[in-house]
Every structure is written in C-alpha cells, then in structure tokens.
Design a protein around this motif. Structure first.
Motif, PDB file in Angstrom:
ATOM      1  N   LEU A   1      32.568  46.036  44.502  1.00 52.14           N
ATOM      2  CA  LEU A   1      33.810  45.977  43.734  1.00 52.14           C
ATOM      3  C   LEU A   1      34.035  47.216  42.878  1.00 52.14           C
ATOM      4  O   LEU A   1      35.069  47.341  42.233  1.00 52.14           O
ATOM      5  CB  LEU A   1      33.798  44.732  42.829  1.00 52.14           C
ATOM      6  N   LYS A   2      33.087  48.126  42.862  1.00 51.96           N
ATOM      7  CA  LYS A   2      33.242  49.362  42.074  1.00 51.96           C
ATOM      8  C   LYS A   2      34.495  50.099  42.529  1.00 51.96           C
ATOM      9  O   LYS A   2      34.744  50.224  43.727  1.00 51.96           O
ATOM     10  CB  LYS A   2      32.015  50.275  42.221  1.00 51.96           C
ATOM     11  N   GLY A   3      35.272  50.545  41.573  1.00 55.70           N
ATOM     12  CA  GLY A   3      36.500  51.268  41.893  1.00 55.70           C
ATOM     13  C   GLY A   3      37.717  50.370  42.005  1.00 55.70           C
ATOM     14  O   GLY A   3      38.841  50.856  42.024  1.00 55.70           O
ATOM     15  N   THR A   4      37.527  49.043  42.074  1.00 56.21           N
ATOM     16  CA  THR A   4      38.674  48.137  42.211  1.00 56.21           C
ATOM     17  C   THR A   4      39.337  47.851  40.866  1.00 56.21           C
ATOM     18  O   THR A   4      40.366  47.182  40.827  1.00 56.21           O
ATOM     19  CB  THR A   4      38.260  46.803  42.875  1.00 56.21           C
TER      20      THR A   4
ATOM     21  N   PRO B   1      33.128  44.791  36.846  1.00 52.08           N
ATOM     22  CA  PRO B   1      32.487  44.150  37.993  1.00 52.08           C
ATOM     23  C   PRO B   1      31.057  44.665  38.170  1.00 52.08           C
ATOM     24  O   PRO B   1      30.820  45.870  38.062  1.00 52.08           O
ATOM     25  CB  PRO B   1      33.380  44.521  39.172  1.00 52.08           C
ATOM     26  N   SER B   2      30.122  43.753  38.398  1.00 54.67           N
ATOM     27  CA  SER B   2      28.722  44.158  38.561  1.00 54.67           C
ATOM     28  C   SER B   2      28.346  44.337  40.035  1.00 54.67           C
ATOM     29  O   SER B   2      27.340  44.953  40.337  1.00 54.67           O
ATOM     30  CB  SER B   2      27.805  43.125  37.905  1.00 54.67           C
ATOM     31  N   ASP B   3      29.150  43.812  40.928  1.00 53.44           N
ATOM     32  CA  ASP B   3      28.902  43.932  42.361  1.00 53.44           C
ATOM     33  C   ASP B   3      29.314  45.336  42.821  1.00 53.44           C
ATOM     34  O   ASP B   3      30.455  45.756  42.618  1.00 53.44           O
ATOM     35  CB  ASP B   3      29.712  42.862  43.100  1.00 53.44           C
TER      36      ASP B   3
ATOM     37  N   ASP C   1      43.025  48.235  40.365  1.00 51.19           N
ATOM     38  CA  ASP C   1      43.968  47.219  40.834  1.00 51.19           C
ATOM     39  C   ASP C   1      44.333  46.199  39.755  1.00 51.19           C
ATOM     40  O   ASP C   1      45.268  45.428  39.920  1.00 51.19           O
ATOM     41  CB  ASP C   1      43.382  46.470  42.040  1.00 51.19           C
ATOM     42  N   GLY C   2      43.555  46.159  38.668  1.00 53.50           N
ATOM     43  CA  GLY C   2      43.807  45.199  37.596  1.00 53.50           C
ATOM     44  C   GLY C   2      42.533  44.910  36.828  1.00 53.50           C
ATOM     45  O   GLY C   2      41.431  45.220  37.292  1.00 53.50           O
ATOM     46  N   THR C   3      42.686  44.312  35.672  1.00 53.97           N
ATOM     47  CA  THR C   3      41.557  44.047  34.776  1.00 53.97           C
ATOM     48  C   THR C   3      40.760  42.829  35.214  1.00 53.97           C
ATOM     49  O   THR C   3      41.329  41.813  35.614  1.00 53.97           O
ATOM     50  CB  THR C   3      42.069  43.841  33.337  1.00 53.97           C
ATOM     51  N   TYR C   4      39.432  42.956  35.116  1.00 56.98           N
ATOM     52  CA  TYR C   4      38.529  41.836  35.363  1.00 56.98           C
ATOM     53  C   TYR C   4      38.258  41.118  34.045  1.00 56.98           C
ATOM     54  O   TYR C   4      38.027  41.754  33.015  1.00 56.98           O
ATOM     55  CB  TYR C   4      37.187  42.335  35.927  1.00 56.98           C
ATOM     56  N   PHE C   5      38.293  39.796  34.103  1.00 53.70           N
ATOM     57  CA  PHE C   5      37.979  38.969  32.932  1.00 53.70           C
ATOM     58  C   PHE C   5      36.955  37.921  33.324  1.00 53.70           C
ATOM     59  O   PHE C   5      36.955  37.432  34.463  1.00 53.70           O
ATOM     60  CB  PHE C   5      39.227  38.232  32.424  1.00 53.70           C
ATOM     61  N   GLU C   6      36.096  37.580  32.373  1.00 50.07           N
ATOM     62  CA  GLU C   6      35.227  36.421  32.543  1.00 50.07           C
ATOM     63  C   GLU C   6      35.807  35.308  31.687  1.00 50.07           C
ATOM     64  O   GLU C   6      36.053  35.508  30.489  1.00 50.07           O
ATOM     65  CB  GLU C   6      33.794  36.720  32.095  1.00 50.07           C
ATOM     66  N   ILE C   7      36.049  34.169  32.313  1.00 51.72           N
ATOM     67  CA  ILE C   7      36.518  32.981  31.598  1.00 51.72           C
ATOM     68  C   ILE C   7      35.283  32.117  31.371  1.00 51.72           C
ATOM     69  O   ILE C   7      34.556  31.810  32.320  1.00 51.72           O
ATOM     70  CB  ILE C   7      37.563  32.201  32.410  1.00 51.72           C
ATOM     71  N   MET C   8      35.036  31.744  30.121  1.00 55.71           N
ATOM     72  CA  MET C   8      33.882  30.909  29.785  1.00 55.71           C
ATOM     73  C   MET C   8      34.376  29.612  29.151  1.00 55.71           C
ATOM     74  O   MET C   8      35.274  29.645  28.300  1.00 55.71           O
ATOM     75  CB  MET C   8      32.968  31.646  28.807  1.00 55.71           C
ATOM     76  N   VAL C   9      33.793  28.503  29.580  1.00 53.96           N
ATOM     77  CA  VAL C   9      34.156  27.207  29.021  1.00 53.96           C
ATOM     78  C   VAL C   9      32.880  26.491  28.564  1.00 53.96           C
ATOM     79  O   VAL C   9      32.249  25.771  29.341  1.00 53.96           O
ATOM     80  CB  VAL C   9      34.932  26.337  30.046  1.00 53.96           C
ATOM     81  N   PRO C  10      32.480  26.715  27.299  1.00 55.37           N
ATOM     82  CA  PRO C  10      31.378  25.928  26.754  1.00 55.37           C
ATOM     83  C   PRO C  10      31.914  24.545  26.348  1.00 55.37           C
ATOM     84  O   PRO C  10      33.066  24.424  25.910  1.00 55.37           O
ATOM     85  CB  PRO C  10      30.919  26.731  25.537  1.00 55.37           C
TER      86      PRO C  10
END
Length: 141
Positions: free
Chosen positions: A44-47, A39-41, A50-59
């Motif tokens: 959200l640091k430290g969260t 997380p770049s915000d 609670d679980g993995t962050y993913f970026e979903i990309m749809v080109p």
C-alpha cells in the motif's frame, strides 16, 4: 456528497466476557475514535496520494441489564477515505457513523454468538449512536 472509501478487515483486538451477579448495575460505554495512520503494508506504500488512511477504534465496556454478564474489549479497522486529505475531526458526523457502524454491529454479533454458547440463549444488543457530546438528559438540571 458521498465519500468513497476503501475498507480493510475488521480486527478484534480484544473481547472479554464475564458472568456477573444478576443485580449488577447496567452500563453502556461504547466509544468511537478515529485517527490518521500510515499504511503498514508494503503493497500500500504510495497509495496515500489517493486519500487519507484512518484507523477507527471502538473500545467498549458494557454490563447488560438483567442478563448477568459484562463484555469489554476493543475492535478496529483501517479505512482509506478516497480523495479526502483532511483531519478525522473534519469528517461529517454521518460519515463517521457510516464508517463505525459495521464495527459496532460486529460487537453485537460477537455478543450474540458468545451468549448463545455461554448462556444457551443468544442475547441481542442494539447500540444506537448518541447525539453530539453533551446531548444527554442529565444536562437539563
């Protein structure tokens, strides 16, 4: 097992509409990729605990049959899969479909809205998830 997620806003990274000749060959290339991100915000640091962050990309790059236009671009969204700490590739395919479907619907909605203005006729697209890689009719040769 139902996976719980925290979803962040959908981002239109790019959306391009081109008017073409009506006899251009139709094509449909809509990809879905998912990668772990931090997380770049600062809020959200430290969260990550609670679980993995993913970026979903749809080109996407689609030439619409008999309508005379092409769309291309990229849409993305960050999601946090709560209580999950594995790789994106280990998520069940139905979960990936559930997480990526709103982005694909966004492309369909944007296209309808753009064609309503550009062509005076909204064009409805309906992208369907394909099977596993390699599951195409061409493999029977």
């Amino acid at each position: 097992m139902k996976m719980e997620t925290k979803k962040f806003p959908i981002v239109v990274n790019s959306y391009h509409y081109d008017l073409l000749q009506k006899d251009d060959q139709p094509s449909q290339d809509v990809q879905v990729a998912m990668r772990a991100v931090q997380p770049s915000d600062d809020r959200l640091k430290g969260t990550e605990k609670d679980g993995t962050y993913f970026e979903i990309m749809v080109p996407f790059d689609v030439t619409v049959a008999n309508k005379g236009f092409k769309i291309s671009g990229s849409i993305s969204r960050v999601v946090q899969v709560l209580k999950y700490f594995g790789e994106a590739s280990d998520l069940p395919p139905e979960e990936l479909e559930k997480l990526s479907r709103p982005l694909v619907e966004y492309i369909e909605t944007l296209t309808y809205q753009v064609t309503s203005v550009a062509l005076n006729e909204g064009v409805s697209l309906n992208f369907q998830a394909s099977g596993e890689p390699g599951d195409s009719a061409d493999d029977d040769q």
